[in-house]
Design an enzyme around this catalytic site. Structure first.
Site, PDB file in Angstrom:
ATOM      1  N   TYR A 128     -14.850 -13.574  32.929  1.00 38.72           N
ATOM      2  CA  TYR A 128     -13.633 -14.080  32.270  1.00 38.72           C
ATOM      3  C   TYR A 128     -13.410 -15.559  32.611  1.00 38.72           C
ATOM      4  O   TYR A 128     -12.823 -16.305  31.852  1.00 38.72           O
ATOM      5  CB  TYR A 128     -12.392 -13.286  32.698  1.00 38.72           C
ATOM      6  CG  TYR A 128     -12.298 -11.953  32.013  1.00 38.72           C
ATOM      7  CD1 TYR A 128     -12.172 -11.873  30.623  1.00 38.72           C
ATOM      8  CD2 TYR A 128     -12.345 -10.779  32.741  1.00 38.72           C
ATOM      9  CE1 TYR A 128     -12.104 -10.634  29.983  1.00 38.72           C
ATOM     10  CE2 TYR A 128     -12.271  -9.541  32.110  1.00 38.72           C
ATOM     11  CZ  TYR A 128     -12.154  -9.486  30.730  1.00 38.72           C
ATOM     12  OH  TYR A 128     -12.090  -8.276  30.104  1.00 38.72           O
ATOM     13  N   LYS A 182      -7.189 -41.458  18.009  1.00 40.57           N
ATOM     14  CA  LYS A 182      -6.636 -41.981  19.273  1.00 40.57           C
ATOM     15  C   LYS A 182      -7.191 -41.265  20.511  1.00 40.57           C
ATOM     16  O   LYS A 182      -7.553 -41.915  21.490  1.00 40.57           O
ATOM     17  CB  LYS A 182      -5.104 -41.914  19.233  1.00 40.57           C
ATOM     18  CG  LYS A 182      -4.427 -42.669  20.377  1.00 40.57           C
ATOM     19  CD  LYS A 182      -4.596 -44.181  20.286  1.00 40.57           C
ATOM     20  CE  LYS A 182      -3.551 -44.792  19.363  1.00 40.57           C
ATOM     21  NZ  LYS A 182      -3.834 -46.205  19.069  1.00 40.57           N
ATOM     22  N   CYS A 231     -29.678  -3.029  31.814  1.00 41.57           N
ATOM     23  CA  CYS A 231     -29.310  -3.062  33.223  1.00 41.57           C
ATOM     24  C   CYS A 231     -28.298  -1.949  33.541  1.00 41.57           C
ATOM     25  O   CYS A 231     -28.681  -0.797  33.547  1.00 41.57           O
ATOM     26  CB  CYS A 231     -28.836  -4.453  33.624  1.00 41.57           C
ATOM     27  SG  CYS A 231     -29.100  -4.735  35.380  1.00 41.57           S
ATOM     28  N   ARG A 253     -28.610  -4.829  42.019  1.00 41.95           N
ATOM     29  CA  ARG A 253     -28.736  -4.352  43.401  1.00 41.95           C
ATOM     30  C   ARG A 253     -29.146  -2.879  43.456  1.00 41.95           C
ATOM     31  O   ARG A 253     -29.641  -2.401  44.447  1.00 41.95           O
ATOM     32  CB  ARG A 253     -27.374  -4.426  44.111  1.00 41.95           C
ATOM     33  CG  ARG A 253     -27.045  -5.772  44.651  1.00 41.95           C
ATOM     34  CD  ARG A 253     -25.735  -5.741  45.427  1.00 41.95           C
ATOM     35  NE  ARG A 253     -25.006  -6.971  45.195  1.00 41.95           N
ATOM     36  CZ  ARG A 253     -25.337  -8.133  45.721  1.00 41.95           C
ATOM     37  NH1 ARG A 253     -26.371  -8.229  46.515  1.00 41.95           N
ATOM     38  NH2 ARG A 253     -24.644  -9.208  45.433  1.00 41.95           N
ATOM     39  N   HIS A 308     -33.293  -7.741  32.048  1.00 44.50           N
ATOM     40  CA  HIS A 308     -32.468  -8.343  30.991  1.00 44.50           C
ATOM     41  C   HIS A 308     -33.356  -9.042  29.960  1.00 44.50           C
ATOM     42  O   HIS A 308     -33.651 -10.231  30.114  1.00 44.50           O
ATOM     43  CB  HIS A 308     -31.517  -9.380  31.594  1.00 44.50           C
ATOM     44  CG  HIS A 308     -30.440  -8.805  32.435  1.00 44.50           C
ATOM     45  ND1 HIS A 308     -29.167  -8.579  31.958  1.00 44.50           N
ATOM     46  CD2 HIS A 308     -30.434  -8.414  33.729  1.00 44.50           C
ATOM     47  CE1 HIS A 308     -28.425  -8.075  32.932  1.00 44.50           C
ATOM     48  NE2 HIS A 308     -29.169  -7.964  34.014  1.00 44.50           N
ATOM     49  N   GLU A 324     -32.588 -10.087  27.178  1.00 40.22           N
ATOM     50  CA  GLU A 324     -31.839 -11.077  26.392  1.00 40.22           C
ATOM     51  C   GLU A 324     -32.028 -12.514  26.883  1.00 40.22           C
ATOM     52  O   GLU A 324     -31.760 -13.454  26.159  1.00 40.22           O
ATOM     53  CB  GLU A 324     -30.345 -10.720  26.365  1.00 40.22           C
ATOM     54  CG  GLU A 324     -29.572 -10.905  27.660  1.00 40.22           C
ATOM     55  CD  GLU A 324     -29.612  -9.698  28.586  1.00 40.22           C
ATOM     56  OE1 GLU A 324     -30.543  -8.890  28.478  1.00 40.22           O
ATOM     57  OE2 GLU A 324     -28.714  -9.580  29.445  1.00 40.22           O
TER      58      GLU A 324
END
Ligand code: GLN
Length: 544
Positions: free
Chosen positions: A55, A189, A380, A462, A507, A509
């Site tokens: 996030y 500006k 994953c 992990r 992963h 991706e």
């Protein structure tokens, strides 16, 4: 040619697309035959973004050499096809850490350690460390000028420009030109103020890239040029485009690369054709049909799954479809609403993640996809959820879980990796980076990879598939399709009885690029398209 340095800074607002401009610049210079690299300097104090909540910072991108980095490195790789390394991503935290470590070793011989020169020297050292390896080093400075923490980076750029000279260092400044609807006018500006601020720091940008939602007139560009000491031709506009992949072509049309080369005294030569890139864009335009894929995850924020979204988009285009991705919040999934939520989807991706929040929803989605033969791709944590679901509902292990979510489970089908048991530090300590995986001949995965036997993919985890349960899982119908040969870790699982039901511990991706879509995403999207056609009443059951 001595290495030349291009610095990309941003002003007025964040999120203007500095990463895309940096990646586009890299692509355009690469197309001219230059050896390039792109690095990102982030002014925050974390050592790397690995410990940051998505996030806060979006996806954490992992390099082949195992560094947890900013998501812009994903853009760099997807645009240029180069493999970045831990040298390509540097934060204030890393800079200070190395200076402080050196201070503790006594390397500074009694000197007082200061931002200037010690921190700025360390920044400069990291910018020019690969001197000679590349023709151009593009350095993107994260954040916005004016941020307190950007100052040492800007000071380092100022010094480098002075030391290297105008033909070896150049600044591209990206700003925003807002449109005031009430006045019916585009306003320059903020750009003028931002450039003045940069000038106040001793940096005169040579090129301005103006981001705006509207077409900028020549008159407006001339005005900006006049106020900012920049050539009119060096005021480039970056209008919102349908796809980020249009940006290099748009920049080339306006001569961004040619202007930079000219300014650094390099012969401009012919404009590269960008053939395969244009073919990709053309195919994208031609793709008139859409396939809808559900992203089952807990972050309702695009940037958290950036590389997955891009990988799906690449694979869609090479299958002549546009992929519409719909976010399905796994926290809100229940037995009552799952059918309705998944009904429009031709397939689902079960997303990566950490911690228990939303995991039961992912397990429910895995169950629904398995029992309704919907193409499903677990990545994953998503793969781990597929294994848990299978153990619970097919093998009858009611409390099966990952020891990450339930340390007391009697069926830890996913368990902490042996080498992780004594690890207490959270930063940079997971199993990270590229590892080999041996594919099982005849499997869906091996088919997708074109019968390759050994692949290399990137990791960030992990916990792992627990080999103690392998026999029963395989006997029940969930097969291992890929194993790490050195550690005997299960890297891929699939259910061959289904059309496309596969999970990867790695992963994929992270390695899909515009010119080389990832084989697993290609295969998955193809299965989703076939499922969609099937659902829409094709006479033949799909064959995938
Ligand atoms: N939390 C899981 C693990 O650490 C999965 C991590 C992920 O999805 N990247 O093994």
């Amino acid at each position: 040619m001595l290495t030349k340095y291009i610095f990309i800074t941003g002003g007025v607002a964040s999120s203007l697309g500095k990463g895309i401009i940096s990646a586009s610049m890299g692509k355009l210079l690469q197309a001219r035959g230059y050896r390039i690299t792109i690095q990102k300097f982030d002014p925050y104090i974390n050592i790397d973004p690995g410990t940051l909540n998505p996030y806060e910072h979006g996806e954490c991108y992992v390099t082949a050499d195992g560094m947890e980095t900013d998501l812009d490195l994903g853009h760099y790789e997807r645009f240029t096809g180069i493999e970045t390394t831990r040298q390509n991503s540097v934060t204030t935290g890393r800079i200070y850490l190395s200076v402080i470590e050196r201070e503790r070793r006594g390397d500074y011989l009694g000197k007082t350690i200061q931002v200037v020169p010690h921190i700025t020297d360390e920044i400069k050292r990291r910018i020019i460390r690969e001197e000679g390896t590349f023709d151009f080093v593009i350095t993107e400075i994260g954040g916005t000028i004016g941020d307190i923490e950007s100052q040492p980076f800007l000071e380092a750029i100022r010094q480098l420009r002075w030391e290297l000279g105008a033909d070896r260092a150049l600044n591209i400044h990206l700003t925003y030109v807002p449109y005031l609807a009430a006045a019916g006018e585009l306003k320059t500006k903020p750009t003028q103020t931002s450039v003045k601020q940069l000038q106040g720091l001793g940096i005169q940008p040579e090129v301005l890239v103006l981001r705006s939602e509207h077409e900028l007139s020549n008159e407006l560009r001339a005005k900006v040029a006049h106020f900012c000491n920049v050539d009119a031709e060096a005021v480039i506009q970056s209008q919102d485009l349908e796809s980020i992949y249009e940006v290099p072509v748009n920049m080339q049309r306006q001569g961004l690369d040619a202007i930079c080369l000219k300014k650094m005294g390099v012969p401009v030569g012919e404009t590269p054709q960008l053939g395969p890139w244009r073919t990709f864009l053309e195919r994208r335009k031609q793709a008139s049909k859409t396939v809808e894929i559900g992203l089952v995850g807990k972050y309702d924020l695009q940037d958290a799954y950036k590389s997955i979204l891009e990988s799906l988009a690449h694979a869609g285009i090479y299958n002549d479809y546009k992929v519409k991705t719909t976010f399905i919040n796994s926290e809100n999934l229940t037995r009552e609403n799952i059918a309705e939520r998944l009904l429009p989807m031709a397939g689902i991706v079960i997303c990566p993640g950490f911690g228990g929040r939303g995991t039961e929803g992912k397990i429910l989605a895995a169950e629904y996809a398995r029992t309704h033969d919907i193409p499903a791709f677990g990545i994953c944590l998503g793969m781990q959820m597929m294994v848990i679901e299978f153990a619970r509902n097919v093998l009858g292990m009611a409390d099966a879980n990952s020891s990450e979510m339930d340390p007391a489970t009697t069926h830890p089908v996913i368990d902490i990796m042996e080498e992780q048991k004594n690890v207490t530090d959270k930063g940079g300590t997971m199993r990270l980076g590229a590892y080999e995986c041996q594919l099982t001949p005849g499997s869906l995965a091996s088919n997708a990879y074109g019968e390759k036997q050994l692949i290399r993919e990137r990791h960030r985890h992990r916990y792992e598939y627990n080999n103690a349960f392998r026999k029963v899982l395989e006997a029940g119908g969930m097969k291992c399709a890929g194993i790490n040969p050195a550690a005997n870790l299960v890297e891929i699982v699939e259910v061959p009885a289904l059309r496309w039901y596969l999970g990867t511990q790695f992963h994929p991706e992270y390695t899909s690029t515009v010119l080389h879509p990832h084989p697993l995403f290609m295969s998955f999207v193809r299965a989703c398209i076939q499922n969609k056609v099937y659902k829409n009443g094709s006479p033949q059951a799909p064959d995938c």
